[in-house]
Motif scaffolding. Sequence first.
Motif, PDB file in Angstrom:
ATOM      1  N   LEU A   1       0.832  -1.202   0.000  1.00 49.55           N
ATOM      2  CA  LEU A   1       0.000   0.000   0.000  1.00 49.55           C
ATOM      3  C   LEU A   1       0.867   1.253   0.000  1.00 49.55           C
ATOM      4  CD1 LEU A   1      -2.831  -1.066   2.464  1.00 49.55           C
ATOM      5  CD2 LEU A   1      -2.961  -0.878  -0.028  1.00 49.55           C
ATOM      6  N   ARG A   2       1.939   1.226   0.753  1.00 50.92           N
ATOM      7  CA  ARG A   2       2.877   2.354   0.787  1.00 50.92           C
ATOM      8  C   ARG A   2       3.535   2.533  -0.586  1.00 50.92           C
ATOM      9  NH1 ARG A   2       6.517   1.187   5.294  1.00 50.92           N
ATOM     10  NH2 ARG A   2       4.711   1.708   6.554  1.00 50.92           N
ATOM     11  N   GLN A   3       3.916   1.424  -1.222  1.00 52.82           N
ATOM     12  CA  GLN A   3       4.581   1.483  -2.528  1.00 52.82           C
ATOM     13  C   GLN A   3       3.677   2.109  -3.591  1.00 52.82           C
ATOM     14  OE1 GLN A   3       5.592  -2.341  -4.252  1.00 52.82           O
ATOM     15  NE2 GLN A   3       7.557  -1.522  -4.916  1.00 52.82           N
ATOM     16  N   HIS A   4       2.384   1.778  -3.560  1.00 49.85           N
ATOM     17  CA  HIS A   4       1.459   2.393  -4.525  1.00 49.85           C
ATOM     18  C   HIS A   4       1.445   3.914  -4.367  1.00 49.85           C
ATOM     19  CE1 HIS A   4      -0.068  -1.282  -6.146  1.00 49.85           C
ATOM     20  NE2 HIS A   4      -0.831  -1.613  -5.123  1.00 49.85           N
ATOM     21  N   LEU A   5       1.507   4.393  -3.136  1.00 48.81           N
ATOM     22  CA  LEU A   5       1.446   5.836  -2.876  1.00 48.81           C
ATOM     23  C   LEU A   5       2.756   6.554  -3.142  1.00 48.81           C
ATOM     24  CD1 LEU A   5      -0.592   5.971   0.452  1.00 48.81           C
ATOM     25  CD2 LEU A   5      -1.317   6.864  -1.771  1.00 48.81           C
ATOM     26  N   THR A   6       3.869   5.940  -2.781  1.00 44.95           N
ATOM     27  CA  THR A   6       5.139   6.655  -2.825  1.00 44.95           C
ATOM     28  C   THR A   6       6.108   6.124  -3.872  1.00 44.95           C
ATOM     29  OG1 THR A   6       6.144   5.225  -1.145  1.00 44.95           O
ATOM     30  CG2 THR A   6       4.973   7.182  -0.361  1.00 44.95           C
ATOM     31  N   GLY A   7       5.707   5.088  -4.589  1.00 48.13           N
ATOM     32  CA  GLY A   7       6.595   4.471  -5.562  1.00 48.13           C
ATOM     33  C   GLY A   7       6.656   5.244  -6.860  1.00 48.13           C
ATOM     34  N   ASN A   8       6.932   4.510  -7.912  1.00 47.49           N
ATOM     35  CA  ASN A   8       6.994   5.120  -9.230  1.00 47.49           C
ATOM     36  C   ASN A   8       6.287   4.198 -10.216  1.00 47.49           C
ATOM     37  OD1 ASN A   8       8.907   3.118 -10.279  1.00 47.49           O
ATOM     38  ND2 ASN A   8      10.372   4.116  -8.918  1.00 47.49           N
ATOM     39  N   ARG A   9       6.252   4.623 -11.440  1.00 48.86           N
ATOM     40  CA  ARG A   9       5.499   3.870 -12.449  1.00 48.86           C
ATOM     41  C   ARG A   9       6.091   2.498 -12.724  1.00 48.86           C
ATOM     42  NH1 ARG A   9       2.551   7.779 -16.682  1.00 48.86           N
ATOM     43  NH2 ARG A   9       2.216   9.563 -15.323  1.00 48.86           N
ATOM     44  N   ASP A  10       7.373   2.329 -12.453  1.00 48.98           N
ATOM     45  CA  ASP A  10       7.993   1.021 -12.668  1.00 48.98           C
ATOM     46  C   ASP A  10       7.737   0.060 -11.516  1.00 48.98           C
ATOM     47  OD1 ASP A  10       9.072   1.742 -15.143  1.00 48.98           O
ATOM     48  OD2 ASP A  10      10.865   2.569 -14.204  1.00 48.98           O
ATOM     49  N   SER A  11       7.444   0.578 -10.337  1.00 47.96           N
ATOM     50  CA  SER A  11       7.312  -0.274  -9.160  1.00 47.96           C
ATOM     51  C   SER A  11       5.873  -0.656  -8.832  1.00 47.96           C
ATOM     52  CB  SER A  11       7.921   0.420  -7.934  1.00 47.96           C
ATOM     53  OG  SER A  11       7.168   1.559  -7.572  1.00 47.96           O
ATOM     54  N   SER A  12       4.900  -0.043  -9.496  1.00 50.64           N
ATOM     55  CA  SER A  12       3.507  -0.264  -9.142  1.00 50.64           C
ATOM     56  C   SER A  12       2.605  -0.148 -10.359  1.00 50.64           C
ATOM     57  CB  SER A  12       3.092   0.765  -8.078  1.00 50.64           C
ATOM     58  OG  SER A  12       1.703   0.858  -7.970  1.00 50.64           O
ATOM     59  N   VAL A  13       1.878  -1.214 -10.651  1.00 47.60           N
ATOM     60  CA  VAL A  13       0.915  -1.180 -11.757  1.00 47.60           C
ATOM     61  C   VAL A  13      -0.131  -0.099 -11.494  1.00 47.60           C
ATOM     62  CG1 VAL A  13      -0.933  -2.480 -12.898  1.00 47.60           C
ATOM     63  CG2 VAL A  13       1.246  -3.589 -12.413  1.00 47.60           C
ATOM     64  N   LEU A  14      -0.596   0.000 -10.252  1.00 49.80           N
ATOM     65  CA  LEU A  14      -1.600   1.022  -9.928  1.00 49.80           C
ATOM     66  C   LEU A  14      -1.034   2.429 -10.167  1.00 49.80           C
ATOM     67  CD1 LEU A  14      -4.331   1.922  -8.831  1.00 49.80           C
ATOM     68  CD2 LEU A  14      -3.381   1.705  -6.524  1.00 49.80           C
ATOM     69  N   HIS A  15       0.190   2.671  -9.722  1.00 49.11           N
ATOM     70  CA  HIS A  15       0.830   3.976  -9.921  1.00 49.11           C
ATOM     71  C   HIS A  15       0.894   4.301 -11.418  1.00 49.11           C
ATOM     72  CE1 HIS A  15       3.286   7.026  -7.772  1.00 49.11           C
ATOM     73  NE2 HIS A  15       3.883   7.164  -8.938  1.00 49.11           N
ATOM     74  N   GLU A  16       1.286   3.320 -12.220  1.00 47.18           N
ATOM     75  CA  GLU A  16       1.376   3.496 -13.673  1.00 47.18           C
ATOM     76  C   GLU A  16       0.003   3.773 -14.285  1.00 47.18           C
ATOM     77  OE1 GLU A  16       2.323   3.549 -17.744  1.00 47.18           O
ATOM     78  OE2 GLU A  16       3.534   3.959 -15.972  1.00 47.18           O
ATOM     79  N   GLN A  17      -0.991   2.994 -13.916  1.00 49.92           N
ATOM     80  CA  GLN A  17      -2.326   3.143 -14.502  1.00 49.92           C
ATOM     81  C   GLN A  17      -2.958   4.482 -14.133  1.00 49.92           C
ATOM     82  OE1 GLN A  17      -3.872   0.798 -16.704  1.00 49.92           O
ATOM     83  NE2 GLN A  17      -1.741   0.153 -16.698  1.00 49.92           N
ATOM     84  N   VAL A  18      -2.819   4.895 -12.878  1.00 49.01           N
ATOM     85  CA  VAL A  18      -3.345   6.198 -12.466  1.00 49.01           C
ATOM     86  C   VAL A  18      -2.585   7.303 -13.194  1.00 49.01           C
ATOM     87  CG1 VAL A  18      -3.631   7.811 -10.537  1.00 49.01           C
ATOM     88  CG2 VAL A  18      -4.224   5.393 -10.246  1.00 49.01           C
ATOM     89  N   GLY A  19      -1.269   7.147 -13.328  1.00 46.68           N
ATOM     90  CA  GLY A  19      -0.475   8.126 -14.070  1.00 46.68           C
ATOM     91  C   GLY A  19      -0.975   8.284 -15.493  1.00 46.68           C
ATOM     92  N   GLN A  20      -1.235   7.183 -16.160  1.00 48.19           N
ATOM     93  CA  GLN A  20      -1.748   7.258 -17.528  1.00 48.19           C
ATOM     94  C   GLN A  20      -3.109   7.955 -17.569  1.00 48.19           C
ATOM     95  OE1 GLN A  20      -1.682   3.439 -19.466  1.00 48.19           O
ATOM     96  NE2 GLN A  20       0.516   3.186 -19.136  1.00 48.19           N
ATOM     97  N   HIS A  21      -3.924   7.692 -16.561  1.00 47.96           N
ATOM     98  CA  HIS A  21      -5.246   8.332 -16.457  1.00 47.96           C
ATOM     99  C   HIS A  21      -5.105   9.859 -16.312  1.00 47.96           C
ATOM    100  CE1 HIS A  21      -9.358   9.072 -15.105  1.00 47.96           C
ATOM    101  NE2 HIS A  21      -8.886   9.592 -13.985  1.00 47.96           N
ATOM    102  N   LEU A  22      -4.085  10.301 -15.567  1.00 50.03           N
ATOM    103  CA  LEU A  22      -3.898  11.727 -15.290  1.00 50.03           C
ATOM    104  C   LEU A  22      -3.052  12.460 -16.326  1.00 50.03           C
ATOM    105  CD1 LEU A  22      -3.243  11.535 -11.432  1.00 50.03           C
ATOM    106  CD2 LEU A  22      -5.379  12.152 -12.598  1.00 50.03           C
ATOM    107  N   ASP A  23      -2.272  11.717 -17.117  1.00 47.17           N
ATOM    108  CA  ASP A  23      -1.403  12.348 -18.110  1.00 47.17           C
ATOM    109  C   ASP A  23      -2.207  13.237 -19.063  1.00 47.17           C
ATOM    110  OD1 ASP A  23       0.851  11.082 -17.104  1.00 47.17           O
ATOM    111  OD2 ASP A  23       0.906   9.535 -18.663  1.00 47.17           O
ATOM    112  N   GLN A  24      -1.631  14.371 -19.413  1.00 47.31           N
ATOM    113  CA  GLN A  24      -2.218  15.287 -20.391  1.00 47.31           C
ATOM    114  C   GLN A  24      -1.234  15.414 -21.546  1.00 47.31           C
ATOM    115  OE1 GLN A  24      -5.285  16.768 -20.058  1.00 47.31           O
ATOM    116  NE2 GLN A  24      -5.521  15.584 -18.177  1.00 47.31           N
TER     117      GLN A  24
END
Length: 129
Positions: free
Chosen positions: A55-78
């Motif tokens: 849970l900590r990794q999803h919040l503080t990690g990066n796109r390479d360390s977390s599928v959720l981080h990557e997917q949310v990033g893609q959702h927010l990318d402009q």
Amino acid sequence: MPDPMIDDLLAGFTAPQPYTTEAAADAPTSPGVHVVLDRGTVVYVGYTGNLRNRLRQHLTGNRDSSVLHEQVGQHLDQPGHEASAADIADWLGRCEVRWQETDNPEGTKEALVLVLKPRFNRQVPKPRR
């Protein structure tokens, strides 16, 4: 409006709480399944051998360390602007998280993903025959 089917599926999970570093710090270090909800809708299901760390990794990690981080990033990318780690953590902080300790986290996750089809899960497992 609460969905009775989702309530039944998540009956063994903790109560929803804001997805913050404090919530992650309160999670156990045991294996389990976690769900992230956006306005009551499950948007991600994950499993892990250590709930607190994941849970900590999803919040503080990066796109390479977390599928959720990557997917949310893609959702927010402009166009012309990639969402930052802080943007992703901020978005997740507006969501809720729930978890359940289990000895079969992978199987529990697969079952939930098949039924709920969360938008941030990269792959939906194929039904077993």
